[in-house]
Each structure stands twice: as structure tokens, then as C-alpha cells.
Design a protein around this motif. Structure first.
Motif, short mmCIF file in Angstrom:
data_model
loop_
_atom_site.label_atom_id
_atom_site.label_comp_id
_atom_site.label_asym_id
_atom_site.label_seq_id
_atom_site.Cartn_x
_atom_site.Cartn_y
_atom_site.Cartn_z
N ASN A 22 -0.64 -12.35 -2.99
CA ASN A 22 0.49 -11.87 -3.78
C ASN A 22 0.62 -12.69 -5.04
OD1 ASN A 22 0.83 -13.78 -1.39
ND2 ASN A 22 2.66 -14.05 -2.54
N HIS A 81 0.28 -15.96 2.39
CA HIS A 81 1.71 -15.83 1.98
C HIS A 81 2.38 -16.81 3.24
CE1 HIS A 81 5.84 -14.07 2.28
NE2 HIS A 81 5.78 -13.87 1.28
N VAL A 102 0.52 -6.26 2.71
CA VAL A 102 1.70 -6.13 1.82
C VAL A 102 1.59 -5.72 0.48
CG1 VAL A 102 3.90 -7.02 1.26
CG2 VAL A 102 3.01 -7.28 3.74
N GLN A 103 0.70 -6.62 -0.37
CA GLN A 103 0.52 -6.42 -1.57
C GLN A 103 -0.76 -5.29 -1.93
OE1 GLN A 103 2.07 -7.30 -4.19
NE2 GLN A 103 3.46 -8.93 -2.95
N HIS A 150 9.17 -2.04 0.74
CA HIS A 150 9.95 -2.36 -0.59
C HIS A 150 8.85 -2.43 -1.56
CE1 HIS A 150 10.28 -6.88 -0.90
NE2 HIS A 150 9.95 -6.74 0.35
N LYS A 151 7.68 -2.79 -1.32
CA LYS A 151 6.55 -3.14 -2.20
C LYS A 151 6.12 -1.60 -2.62
CE LYS A 151 6.58 -7.60 -1.07
NZ LYS A 151 7.21 -8.59 -1.94
N SER A 206 4.78 -3.56 4.13
CA SER A 206 6.06 -3.69 3.79
C SER A 206 6.58 -2.51 2.97
CB SER A 206 6.69 -4.99 3.33
OG SER A 206 7.83 -5.20 2.98
N GLY A 238 10.02 -5.59 8.24
CA GLY A 238 9.28 -5.82 6.94
C GLY A 238 8.08 -6.41 7.05
N GLY A 239 7.46 -7.10 6.11
CA GLY A 239 6.26 -7.60 6.19
C GLY A 239 6.21 -9.06 7.08
N THR A 240 7.30 -9.74 6.69
CA THR A 240 7.25 -11.12 7.49
C THR A 240 7.35 -10.98 8.96
OG1 THR A 240 8.68 -12.00 5.56
CG2 THR A 240 8.55 -13.07 7.58
N ASP A 254 -2.95 -9.27 6.15
CA ASP A 254 -1.50 -8.81 5.56
C ASP A 254 -1.87 -7.99 4.22
OD1 ASP A 254 0.49 -9.26 3.90
OD2 ASP A 254 1.10 -10.86 4.33
N1 PLP Z 1 3.15 -11.03 2.85
C1 PLP Z 1 2.94 -10.78 1.47
C2 PLP Z 1 1.54 -10.94 0.84
C3 PLP Z 1 3.98 -10.69 0.48
O1 PLP Z 1 3.87 -10.48 -0.69
C4 PLP Z 1 5.35 -10.36 1.19
C5 PLP Z 1 6.62 -10.36 0.22
O2 PLP Z 1 6.40 -10.89 -0.95
C6 PLP Z 1 5.39 -10.61 2.35
C7 PLP Z 1 4.41 -10.78 3.47
C8 PLP Z 1 6.95 -10.53 3.15
O3 PLP Z 1 7.35 -9.07 3.28
P1 PLP Z 1 9.01 -8.70 3.36
O4 PLP Z 1 9.30 -9.11 1.98
O5 PLP Z 1 8.85 -7.28 3.77
O6 PLP Z 1 9.17 -9.95 4.46
#
Ligand code: PLP
Length: 391
Positions: free
Chosen positions: A155, A104, A182-183, A205-206, A203, A70-72, A180
Motif C-alpha cells: 500500500n 499492512h 486490498v490495493q 472503498h479502494k 475492500s 472491510g479489508g481490516t 491481502d
Molecule cells: N490492507 C491494505 C493493503 C490496505 O491498504 C488497507 C487500507 O488502507 C487495508 C488493508 C484496510 O482496509 P479497510 O480500510 O477496508 O479496513
């Protein structure tokens, strides 16, 4: 009761086509991609199809995509991975890593952890809209700086950062640039080559894919130290048997996003503008957080005088509306959001915030329902609030 989901920044429902694409990989095609027999060949091949689809979405090459959980994990791998190949630079004048104060927690906490290892980190200020200070970035870079990590879009408040300018600055100074995204992914057309991005996190799931899968783009030739050791999967950079159904779903989600991005962007932007205008015009002492124009097409983030965000979320939920105060990850903590404090809000103002994030499946009816319910809920909460002293 009508139900409206307006928390797409937190997560999205999985697209039906994505579910369909994943199902055979739980059933017939369950092979371990590392196996030599045909079960393994089948899943190995499908991972490569997905890798191409992820790469295509950001104009990268297939060999530049690493699958993660995932993103983390992508953020951790990027920042720790680069820091640990640059350990010798710790001796040079810092800061070694430059990031922003509104990242984040996946980035912020990783940087704080690296500080304990002796790396120096500079956290850039942002203006009242949440835009990073480019002058401060320029002047912060020094001999020991090896990484800039600034998010593509925030985010919580949805502000889009000046990524192209940051990419240019990083390139001029020969410093690596991680973002990052992700958003931003699916809401902004991203071309890693044009933007001079070296590492980028996304990621699944977004973007209407399954949870627990994501990717890190690493420009060809950049060296990383893995954070997981084991069987040497993903070119030795991310050990662990691949999440095949998840990767297939992620790939399908990327393909769908690419096909319909223009349409989705137009749809979300129209709804967002209607929502923002409706709220600001119909609720007294309501304010928009984040940049008025440079913001994600699906993000509307407000603050209301004399309102407590958590009570607002619960009251909206009773009326069938799913919203958030900010990031899903920090909403359990009752500390004011670090993002809202960084843009200059007081802790009290920060607590009166509401994030409404739209997605592909929202309709104008949903927006109109929120515009009908929200003023009622805000008025009711204000009537009970000692902070709202109107007669
Ligand atoms: N980075 C941002 C900007 C996010 O909004 C999120 C999740 O809300 C993440 C990272 C983490 O992603 P993941 O939920 O896939 O670990």
C-alpha cells in the motif's frame, strides 16, 4: 485554485452509479435479510447478486465469498480464523505463520497479537524494492507451518509481490496461502484459482465503492473459526445483520471495475509513467521507492533529500493537491514507516517520502499541475532546511 486528488490508495470517491444502486436499499428495500417476509426476501436476493459480482472479479465461486466490514476485518478473519482451527499445531516446530515485514497493520498487528497467544510468526525480509525473499520463505516452512500471508501489492510503495511463486510454494508444502489484495484489486487481473490463493482480502472503498464493507474469499472446503459470535450470518462465519446498501454498492463497484479494468489500467499507467519521469527529471536528488517495473499502475512513491514528508503534504494541500506520505492508517503516527525501514532506508530518508496514487478520474492536466507545483514546493522547503546545504 485547481484541486487535484492523488491519494487513491487511501480511498476513492464513490462512483455515481454505485450511489444510485445503493439508494433504494436505504429507502424502499430496507428489510432485514434474515426476515421471512418479502422485505427480507428482496434484500437476501440482492446480497447474492453482489456476492456473484465480487466472486466474478477474482474468478472465485459465489459460495467462497464472505462479506465483512472491510479489508481490516477480512485480514483479521483470515489469519485469526485459520490460526484458531490450527491451535494444536502450536506444539509442532514453528514458525506457524509466515508473513512479510511490509504488511499492512491489519496483518502485522494481528500476527503480533497471535504471538501473545503462543503462535510463532516469521516476518520475511524484503529486498530494496520491497520484494519478499522467496528463498527465505522456502527455508522457513517447517512442520508446524499452517499459513503464509503475503500481501498482493504494498500500500505504500506499490511493489507487486511474486504471488504466483508464493502460491506454488504454499501448495507444494501443503500450507494455506492468504493474500491481502486490498490495493491490487482493480489494478491487477486476479484469478484465485490460477494463483493457488486460498484466502484473499478485498475492500470496497479502494475501488469506488462505499466505506465499511469488504470481503474475504475463502476457498471451498477451508475451515475457519469466526471472530464474531452471534446470529450466525454468512454461514456462521461473520455474524451481524448485513450492511445491505454497502454490499449492494460494493457489488456494483466490482461489476464496473471488471467492465473497465483494461481501460483503467492503461489510463493510470500512462499518467503514472509521465508523473515518475517528470519528477525524477525535474527535481534534484529525488528517488523512486519501490520496484521500477513490478509496481501498481497507479503508484508513484518518491523520496527527496532534506525534505520532511509531512511538511511537503501540507504545502501541497495549500496548493490544492491531496497526497500522502504512505498509508492513511499510519500517517497520523510520526514514526518512520516500517515499510521504508524494511527496504533499507534510514529513518531520515523514510521521513522524506511522498506517495502519489492515481485513479480513474485523474487527467493529464492533473499530472502536469503536480509537475509544475511539486518542484516549487520542494525547492521552497529546501531553502528553509538546515539539511539542504546548497549555495
Ligand atoms: N490492507 C491494505 C493493503 C490496505 O491498504 C488497507 C487500507 O488502507 C487495508 C488493508 C484496510 O482496509 P479497510 O480500510 O477496508 O479496513
Amino acid at each position: 485554485m485547481k484541486r487535484v486528488y492523488m491519494d487513491y490508495a487511501s480511498t476513492t470517491p464513490v462512483d455515481e452509479r454505485v450511489v444510485e444502486a445503493m439508494l433504494p436499499y436505504f429507502r424502499e428495500y430496507f428489510g432485514n435479510p434474515s426476515s421471512l417476509h418479502s422485505y427480507g426476501t428482496k434484500t437476501r436476493e440482492v446480497i447474492e447478486v453482489s456476492r456473484k459480482r465480487v466472486a466474478d472479479l477474482i474468478s472465485a465461486e459465489e459460495n467462497e465469498i464472505l462479506f465483512t466490514s472491510g479489508g481490516t476485518e477480512a485480514d483479521n478473519l483470515a489469519i485469526r480464523g485459520i490460526a484458531h482451527v490450527n491451535k494444536d499445531k502450536k506444539k509442532l516446530e514453528g514458525p506457524h505463520i509466515i508473513t512479510s515485514s511490509i504488511e499492512h497493520p491489519a496483518v502485522l498487528e494481528t500476527c503480533k497479537d497471535l504471538e501473545k497467544e503462543g503462535f510463532e510468526v516469521k516476518y520475511l525480509d524484503v529486498n530494496r524494492y520491497g520484494v519478499v525473499d522467496l528463498k527465505q520463505l522456502q527455508t522457513s516452512i517447517s512442520e508446524g507451518t499452517f499459513l503464509i500471508s503475503v500481501m498482493f501489492a504494498n500500500n505504500e510503495i506499490g511493489t507487486i509481490e511474486p504471488i504466483e511463486e508464493i502460491g506454488k510454494i504454499a501448495r507444494e508444502h501443503n500450507v494455506l496461502f492468504h493474500t491481502d489484495a486490498v490495493q491490487a484489486i482493480g489494478k491487477v487481473d486476479i484469478d484465485v484459482k490460477k494463483l493457488n490463493i486460498d484466502l484473499l482480502s478485498i475492500s470496497s472503498h479502494k475501488i469506488y465503492g462505499p466505506k465499511g464493507v469488504g470481503a474475504l474469499f475463502v476457498r471451498e472446503g477451508i475451515k475457519l473459526k469466526p471472530i464474531l459470535t452471534g446470529g450466525g450470518h454468512e454461514k456462521g462465519l461473520r455474524s451481524g445483520t448485513e450492511n445491505v446498501p454497502g454490499i449492494v454498492g460494493f457489488g456494483e463497484a466490482c461489476k464496473i471495475v471488471k467492465e473497465r479494468m483494461e481501460r483503467d489500467i492503461e489510463h493510470m499507467q500512462k499518467l503514472r509513467d509521465r508523473l515518475i519521469e517528470g519528477v525524477l527529471n525535474n527535481i534534484e536528488e529525488s528517488y523512486l521507492n519501490g520496484h521500477p517495473e513490478k509496481r501498481l499502475v497507479n503508484n508513484a512513491h518518491f523520496r527527496f533529500t532534506a525534505i520532511e514528508g509531512e511538511s511537503l503534504i501540507l504545502s501541497l494541500d495549500e496548493r490544492g493537491i491531496a497526497a500522502s506520505t504512505g498509508s492513511a492508517c499510519s500517517s497520523k503516527k510520526l514514526k518512520p514507516s516500517h515499510v521504508l525501514l524494511a527496504i533499507g532506508l534510514s529513518p531520515v530518508e523514510a521521513h522524506g517520502s511522498l506517495r502519489l496514487t492515481l485513479g480513474r478520474y485523474n487527467t493529464q492536466d492533473d499530472v502536469d499541475y503536480v509537475l509544475e507545483v511539486l518542484p516549487e514546493v520542494v525547492n521552497k522547503l529546501r531553502e528553509m532546511s538546515p539539511l539542504w546545504n546548497r549555495s
